[in-house]
Design an enzyme around this catalytic site. Structure first.
Site, PDB file in Angstrom:
ATOM      1  N   LYS A  76       0.812  -1.221   0.000  1.00 46.87           N
ATOM      2  CA  LYS A  76       0.000   0.000   0.000  1.00 46.87           C
ATOM      3  C   LYS A  76       0.848   1.275   0.000  1.00 46.87           C
ATOM      4  O   LYS A  76       0.442   2.287  -0.573  1.00 46.87           O
ATOM      5  CB  LYS A  76      -0.972  -0.004   1.180  1.00 46.87           C
ATOM      6  CG  LYS A  76      -2.060  -1.060   1.060  1.00 46.87           C
ATOM      7  CD  LYS A  76      -3.069  -0.975   2.187  1.00 46.87           C
ATOM      8  CE  LYS A  76      -4.139  -2.045   2.060  1.00 46.87           C
ATOM      9  NZ  LYS A  76      -5.176  -1.939   3.110  1.00 46.87           N
ATOM     10  N   ASP A 112     -10.384   2.275   2.392  1.00 43.26           N
ATOM     11  CA  ASP A 112     -10.488   1.523   3.644  1.00 43.26           C
ATOM     12  C   ASP A 112     -11.305   2.258   4.700  1.00 43.26           C
ATOM     13  O   ASP A 112     -12.200   1.677   5.331  1.00 43.26           O
ATOM     14  CB  ASP A 112      -9.087   1.229   4.200  1.00 43.26           C
ATOM     15  CG  ASP A 112      -8.375   0.121   3.439  1.00 43.26           C
ATOM     16  OD1 ASP A 112      -9.064  -0.753   2.882  1.00 43.26           O
ATOM     17  OD2 ASP A 112      -7.131   0.133   3.406  1.00 43.26           O
TER      18      ASP A 112
END
Length: 290
Positions: A76, A112
């Protein structure tokens, strides 16, 4: 989903989840269900990227006509660095879990935190506005959740972490956003956690090792929700411990997984799928695997 194309049919748009490891990912199942529900013509696969070749894996995927990708551990941060453009929430998180490939280049997004808030406020029916919220952990998962949590308008958001300095860094990073939204933002070590929170979110990976943060006995207010970002076929260690310690309800992060995927799907396709049926189907799949 297969890459088969019928005669006269346009090739399906290609998407994937990229990680290392990646074989455990439920994303292909989730996005196949979303595509079926919304009538979108796409394929979605798993891509195992070598630990030293994330960027090369992404660029090769783009060369083969890909339109986007999800990014999971441990890439990420690399996805954030690779992107030509970043959304506000990706900039705030300092990490990217969703990539868009188009004529502008590579755009990095982070879904997220939105997935977390949508699961808590939607599926679980707990409004965060005006509540006292405790966020456990100051790593990447917490950083990704911070801006959407602040935008939800809690009265108090306290970040607790084993190393207090890391919690303080997160407070400093989001101080201006908290001020804009009227949120009292603070942080500290486990021993600095005050009492009586309405929502307690575990963003540590402790449940994977069977560990629970050492919280004070009075941390759970009446009617409180304990939420673990981890998930599995059985309730997590954190969920079990929280219910025994005074939480009224407990939930795992399976709904967050589905909701962040729905947000990514909407970013890519311009249509938002419903999530209830997929959440139920995924829960059944996990239960069947034991």
């Amino acid at each position: 989903m297969t890459n088969q194309t019928l005669p006269g049919e346009l090739p399906a748009d290609r998407y994937a989840v990229i990680g290392h490891p990646v074989e455990h990912s439920q994303s292909p199942f989730i996005h196949a269900e979303f595509a079926r529900e919304t009538g979108q013509h796409l394929t979605y696969e798993r891509l195992l990227a070598p630990l030293d070749a994330f960027a090369a894996t992404v660029r090769a995927f783009i060369e083969h006509g890909a339109r986007g990708a999800n990014v999971t551990v441990p890439f990420k941060l690399e996805a954030h660095a690779l992107a030509d453009h970043l959304t506000e929430r990706a900039q705030a998180a300092g990490a990217v879990n969703t990539l868009v490939f188009d004529a502008r280049g590579i755009t990095g997004d982070n879904t997220d935190g939105v997935g977390l808030v949508r699961d808590i406020e939607g599926a679980l029916g707990v409004s965060l506005k005006g509540r006292r919220v405790l966020l456990l952990g100051a790593g990447g998962a917490s950083r990704g959740a911070m801006l959407p949590l602040i935008e939800a308008g809690p009265a108090v958001l306290f970040i607790a972490n084993r190393t207090a300095a890391r919690a303080d860094e997160l407070v400093a990073r989001f101080a201006q956003a908290a001020e804009r939204h009227g949120v009292a933002l603070a942080g500290g070590g486990w021993d600095a956690v005050p009492a009586a929170f309405d929502v307690i979110i575990n963003a540590t990976a402790g449940s994977l090792q069977g560990d629970v943060p050492p919280l004070p006995a009075d941390v759970y207010a009446a009617g409180s929700l304990a939420y673990d970002m981890m998930y599995g076929a059985q309730p997590t260690v954190f969920m079990t411990h929280a219910l025994a310690a005074g939480a009224t309800r407990a939930a795992d992060g399976l709904g967050m997984l589905v909701e962040q995927a729905a947000e990514a799907f909407a970013v890519w396709r311009g249509v938002r799928p419903s999530t209830d049926a997929v959440r139920a189907a995924l829960r059944a799949r996990l239960a069947a695997k034991g």
